[in-house]
Enzyme design. Structure first.
Site, PDB file in Angstrom:
ATOM      1  N   SER A 129       0.815  -1.221   0.000  1.00 40.28           N
ATOM      2  CA  SER A 129       0.000   0.000   0.000  1.00 40.28           C
ATOM      3  C   SER A 129       0.845   1.267   0.000  1.00 40.28           C
ATOM      4  O   SER A 129       0.341   2.351  -0.286  1.00 40.28           O
ATOM      5  CB  SER A 129      -0.927   0.017   1.217  1.00 40.28           C
ATOM      6  OG  SER A 129      -0.181  -0.089   2.423  1.00 40.28           O
ATOM      7  N   HIS A 150      -2.824  -3.339  -5.714  1.00 44.62           N
ATOM      8  CA  HIS A 150      -3.199  -2.891  -4.375  1.00 44.62           C
ATOM      9  C   HIS A 150      -4.703  -2.986  -4.212  1.00 44.62           C
ATOM     10  O   HIS A 150      -5.458  -2.112  -4.667  1.00 44.62           O
ATOM     11  CB  HIS A 150      -2.705  -1.459  -4.157  1.00 44.62           C
ATOM     12  CG  HIS A 150      -3.064  -0.903  -2.818  1.00 44.62           C
ATOM     13  ND1 HIS A 150      -3.226   0.449  -2.590  1.00 44.62           N
ATOM     14  CD2 HIS A 150      -3.298  -1.510  -1.624  1.00 44.62           C
ATOM     15  CE1 HIS A 150      -3.546   0.647  -1.329  1.00 44.62           C
ATOM     16  NE2 HIS A 150      -3.598  -0.530  -0.725  1.00 44.62           N
ATOM     17  N   GLU A 162      -5.922  -0.730  -7.134  1.00 44.70           N
ATOM     18  CA  GLU A 162      -4.961   0.263  -7.615  1.00 44.70           C
ATOM     19  C   GLU A 162      -3.791  -0.462  -8.274  1.00 44.70           C
ATOM     20  O   GLU A 162      -3.138  -1.303  -7.652  1.00 44.70           O
ATOM     21  CB  GLU A 162      -4.471   1.090  -6.430  1.00 44.70           C
ATOM     22  CG  GLU A 162      -3.570   2.240  -6.772  1.00 44.70           C
ATOM     23  CD  GLU A 162      -3.329   3.118  -5.547  1.00 44.70           C
ATOM     24  OE1 GLU A 162      -3.454   4.345  -5.682  1.00 44.70           O
ATOM     25  OE2 GLU A 162      -3.043   2.575  -4.465  1.00 44.70           O
ATOM     26  N   ASN A 200      -3.342   5.974  -0.648  1.00 44.07           N
ATOM     27  CA  ASN A 200      -2.851   6.310   0.687  1.00 44.07           C
ATOM     28  C   ASN A 200      -2.162   7.658   0.752  1.00 44.07           C
ATOM     29  O   ASN A 200      -2.078   8.253   1.829  1.00 44.07           O
ATOM     30  CB  ASN A 200      -1.909   5.209   1.182  1.00 44.07           C
ATOM     31  CG  ASN A 200      -2.688   4.023   1.717  1.00 44.07           C
ATOM     32  OD1 ASN A 200      -3.800   4.173   2.207  1.00 44.07           O
ATOM     33  ND2 ASN A 200      -2.123   2.845   1.619  1.00 44.07           N
TER      34      ASN A 200
END
Length: 293
Positions: A129, A150, A162, A200
């Site tokens: 991540s 991800h 992702e 993130n």
């Protein structure tokens, strides 16, 4: 790249290997099996593997109760998943997704080992991540076949995946990854291999600022979460979401971003204090809120 590497296309993928039977690993195994792939889910201890299989059973049962899956579909998905502690069993995989803990040295070791046991035309993906896909890929001699996949937590529920493109990831491998994720019923977006990627890089400071606002007395935790849900149409506010993700996970991600991007990602003091106290959210029964189960 000028020379496109040979790799197995989606039509050649029958068996998906998953490294890690924790929350993300067992979720990836479940959605892969539900989509019709055979799955080899590996972890380092038999206890971890069994725990992951139990979590899959519970998740599939919930989906049956919600009438998202039939009993027959759930049973078929479970039957497609084989647990193992032997990394060598992943030699039969046509694609491998790594979901080990977020530690760079560990992930690089896993990828070096995967290169040794898998065929050279197998794509290796990491569920990281925040960590550099390029650095992970450099542990192998097949960097063009390495990328980030991800998944969002909880994997069986969240629609997004992702795709993180490393420095040497081949364009055709990225296209293959889109196809694979879509075959699981997911929707995708791409991010360059920069700290935090899209998700993130934006999500963690949002959570961190929510924690800081609560610590500074801007509003109650309930009103911070309620305000963000009503004001921005998100399903969970920052404190509730932090509890769901795990405060330790949020802190680790924020510390990684802080190291890479500087002071704007400085972790909130209260977040660090909660983690030190062992109040990690839903998984420990207490975080910013308390949970009976």
């Amino acid at each position: 790249m000028t020379d496109q590497p040979e790799f197995r296309g989606l039509d050649d993928v029958e068996t998906v290997g998953v490294v890690g039977a924790g929350t993300m690993g067992n979720g990836i195994a479940q959605v892969s099996a539900t989509a019709g792939y055979d799955v080899l889910m590996r972890d380092v201890e038999a206890e971890f593997v069994e725990r992951g299989l139990d979590a899959i059973d519970d998740s599939l049962s919930r989906l049956v109760r919600k009438e998202t899956l039939t009993e027959e579909e759930a049973d078929a998905a479970r039957d497609r998943i084989t647990g193992t502690t032997d990394l060598g069993d992943l030699a039969d995989a046509d694609l491998v997704v790594e979901a080990a803990p977020e530690e760079m040295d560990l992930k690089r070791d896993v990828f070096a080992d995967l290169e040794a046991v898998t065929d050279e035309d197998v794509v290796l993906a990491t569920n990281t991540s925040t960590l550099s896909v390029t650095t992970i890929a450099a542990a192998t001699d097949r960097a063009p076949l390495v990328l980030g996949l991800h998944f969002m937590n909880p994997v069986p529920v969240m629609k997004g995946v992702e795709l993180v493109v490393g420095e040497r990831t081949d364009d055709a491998v990225v296209a293959f990854a889109h196809e694979f994720a879509e075959s699981l019923g997911k929707e995708t977006w791409e991010a360059d291999d920069k700290p935090g990627f899209v998700s993130n890089r934006i999500l963690m400071p949002w959570i961190n600022e929510g924690v800081r606002a609560y610590d500074e007395g801007v509003a109650t935790k309930e009103d911070i979460d309620r305000g963000m849900k009503l004001g921005t149409n998100v399903p969970m506010g920052p404190l509730e979401l932090a509890d769901h993700i795990g405060l330790d996970v949020c802190l680790h991600a924020t510390e990684t971003l802080h190291e890479e991007l500087g002071d704007r990602y400085t972790p909130a003091y209260l977040l660090k204090r909660k983690v030190k106290a062992g109040d990690l959210g839903k998984k420990t029964g207490r975080g910013f809120y308390e949970y009976e189960d």
